[in-house]
Structures are given as structure tokens and as C-alpha cells.
Design a protein around this motif. Structure first.
Motif, PDB file in Angstrom:
ATOM      1  N   GLY A 131     -13.399 -30.083   2.646  1.00 34.96           N
ATOM      2  CA  GLY A 131     -13.869 -29.095   3.614  1.00 34.96           C
ATOM      3  C   GLY A 131     -14.464 -27.869   2.946  1.00 34.96           C
ATOM      4  O   GLY A 131     -14.492 -27.751   1.721  1.00 34.96           O
ATOM      5  N   THR A 132     -14.940 -26.966   3.778  1.00 28.71           N
ATOM      6  CA  THR A 132     -15.482 -25.704   3.264  1.00 28.71           C
ATOM      7  C   THR A 132     -14.340 -24.796   2.835  1.00 28.71           C
ATOM      8  O   THR A 132     -13.190 -24.979   3.236  1.00 28.71           O
ATOM      9  N   ARG A 133     -14.689 -23.825   2.019  1.00 30.48           N
ATOM     10  CA  ARG A 133     -13.681 -22.904   1.487  1.00 30.48           C
ATOM     11  C   ARG A 133     -13.052 -22.044   2.576  1.00 30.48           C
ATOM     12  O   ARG A 133     -11.904 -21.649   2.481  1.00 30.48           O
ATOM     13  N   LEU A 134     -13.831 -21.742   3.601  1.00 29.35           N
ATOM     14  CA  LEU A 134     -13.306 -20.882   4.664  1.00 29.35           C
ATOM     15  C   LEU A 134     -13.841 -21.313   6.011  1.00 29.35           C
ATOM     16  O   LEU A 134     -14.781 -22.085   6.104  1.00 29.35           O
ATOM     17  N   SER A 135     -13.210 -20.776   7.030  1.00 26.88           N
ATOM     18  CA  SER A 135     -13.598 -21.063   8.414  1.00 26.88           C
ATOM     19  C   SER A 135     -13.957 -19.741   9.088  1.00 26.88           C
ATOM     20  O   SER A 135     -13.075 -18.910   9.350  1.00 26.88           O
ATOM     21  N   LEU A 136     -15.260 -19.560   9.322  1.00 26.28           N
ATOM     22  CA  LEU A 136     -15.705 -18.299   9.933  1.00 26.28           C
ATOM     23  C   LEU A 136     -15.128 -18.093  11.327  1.00 26.28           C
ATOM     24  O   LEU A 136     -14.800 -16.967  11.705  1.00 26.28           O
ATOM     25  N   SER A 137     -14.974 -19.171  12.088  1.00 24.28           N
ATOM     26  CA  SER A 137     -14.404 -19.013  13.435  1.00 24.28           C
ATOM     27  C   SER A 137     -12.948 -18.549  13.337  1.00 24.28           C
ATOM     28  O   SER A 137     -12.506 -17.717  14.130  1.00 24.28           O
ATOM     29  N   ARG A 138     -12.222 -19.064  12.381  1.00 25.63           N
ATOM     30  CA  ARG A 138     -10.828 -18.626  12.178  1.00 25.63           C
ATOM     31  C   ARG A 138     -10.790 -17.161  11.756  1.00 25.63           C
ATOM     32  O   ARG A 138      -9.962 -16.387  12.228  1.00 25.63           O
ATOM     33  N   GLU A 139     -11.697 -16.766  10.868  1.00 22.90           N
ATOM     34  CA  GLU A 139     -11.732 -15.364  10.439  1.00 22.90           C
ATOM     35  C   GLU A 139     -12.038 -14.447  11.618  1.00 22.90           C
ATOM     36  O   GLU A 139     -11.460 -13.367  11.726  1.00 22.90           O
ATOM     37  N   GLN A 140     -12.924 -14.876  12.513  1.00 23.75           N
ATOM     38  CA  GLN A 140     -13.224 -14.068  13.695  1.00 23.75           C
ATOM     39  C   GLN A 140     -11.988 -13.915  14.583  1.00 23.75           C
ATOM     40  O   GLN A 140     -11.753 -12.844  15.143  1.00 23.75           O
ATOM     41  N   GLN A 141     -11.190 -14.966  14.699  1.00 20.74           N
ATOM     42  CA  GLN A 141      -9.945 -14.886  15.475  1.00 20.74           C
ATOM     43  C   GLN A 141      -8.990 -13.865  14.858  1.00 20.74           C
ATOM     44  O   GLN A 141      -8.371 -13.068  15.574  1.00 20.74           O
ATOM     45  N   VAL A 142      -8.881 -13.900  13.535  1.00 23.55           N
ATOM     46  CA  VAL A 142      -7.995 -12.965  12.831  1.00 23.55           C
ATOM     47  C   VAL A 142      -8.475 -11.530  13.065  1.00 23.55           C
ATOM     48  O   VAL A 142      -7.684 -10.640  13.412  1.00 23.55           O
ATOM     49  N   LEU A 143      -9.770 -11.296  12.880  1.00 27.52           N
ATOM     50  CA  LEU A 143     -10.314  -9.944  13.063  1.00 27.52           C
ATOM     51  C   LEU A 143     -10.122  -9.455  14.490  1.00 27.52           C
ATOM     52  O   LEU A 143      -9.764  -8.289  14.710  1.00 27.52           O
ATOM     53  N   ALA A 144     -10.334 -10.326  15.466  1.00 23.21           N
ATOM     54  CA  ALA A 144     -10.148  -9.942  16.870  1.00 23.21           C
ATOM     55  C   ALA A 144      -8.693  -9.578  17.141  1.00 23.21           C
ATOM     56  O   ALA A 144      -8.408  -8.600  17.854  1.00 23.21           O
TER      57      ALA A 144
END
Length: 101
Positions: A63-76
Motif C-alpha cells: 500500500g501507500t505510505r499514508l492515507s490522506l482521507s485518514r489524515e483528514q479525519q484526524v485533522l477534523a
């Protein structure tokens, strides 16, 4: 006949916090902040460890190193709980765990 001691004769720990001189209360509060900081540091270290393991598992699975959708959830979540500065704090934690993009 009352046997109560005047408040000046009581140890400061026996006085309500509102009765302590300001410098003593400030010292108590700073001790509390130090304890909070130690706990925050422990939790950030734990978060970094968990984040590292997730990154390793994602890479091993192709997989990719990170998940941008997951990061957006964390930031929100941080922003909802702590306001605009919360998003900044969340971003700092994310960067610390995965590095800059």
C-alpha cells in the motif's frame, strides 16, 4: 471553647487552594502542568510507535505510505475538539509520525 487552629498555623496542604498565597498556588499548578506535559509526551511517543507500525504494515502489504482521507479525519477531529489551533496540533502530530510530504 474552640480548638481550631488559625489558618496560618495549618500546613499549606490542609488549606483550600483558594486560601493559598498566589505564589504557592502557582507552584502547585505548575506541578500539575508538568504532570500533564509528561503524560502528553508519553502519549505522543505511543502514537508515534503505533503510526510507525501502521506505516510498516501498509508498505509490507504494497500500500501507500499514508492515507490522506485518514489524515483528514484526524485533522477534523482535532479541529472539532480544539478549534483552529487543534488542526495545527493534529498536523504537527501527523508530520512527526510520517514526516513532511
Amino acid at each position: 471553647m474552640s480548638t481550631a487552629l488559625p489558618s496560618s498555623a495549618l500546613p499549606s496542604s490542609a488549606l483550600p487552594s483558594s486560601a493559598l498565597p498566589a505564589d504557592e498556588r502557582i507552584a502547585e499548578l505548575r506541578t500539575e502542568i508538568d504532570a500533564c506535559d509528561a503524560e502528553i509526551i508519553r502519549l505522543v511517543q505511543r502514537r508515534l510507535s503505533v503510526s510507525s507500525e501502521i506505516g510498516q504494515l501498509r508498505s509490507a502489504a504494497g500500500g501507500t505510505r499514508l492515507s490522506l482521507s485518514r489524515e483528514q479525519q484526524v485533522l477534523a477531529r482535532f479541529q472539532d475538539a480544539l478549534g483552529p489551533e487543534g488542526a495545527t496540533l493534529g498536523l504537527m502530530l501527523l508530520r512527526h509520525g510520517r514526516g513532511r510530504l
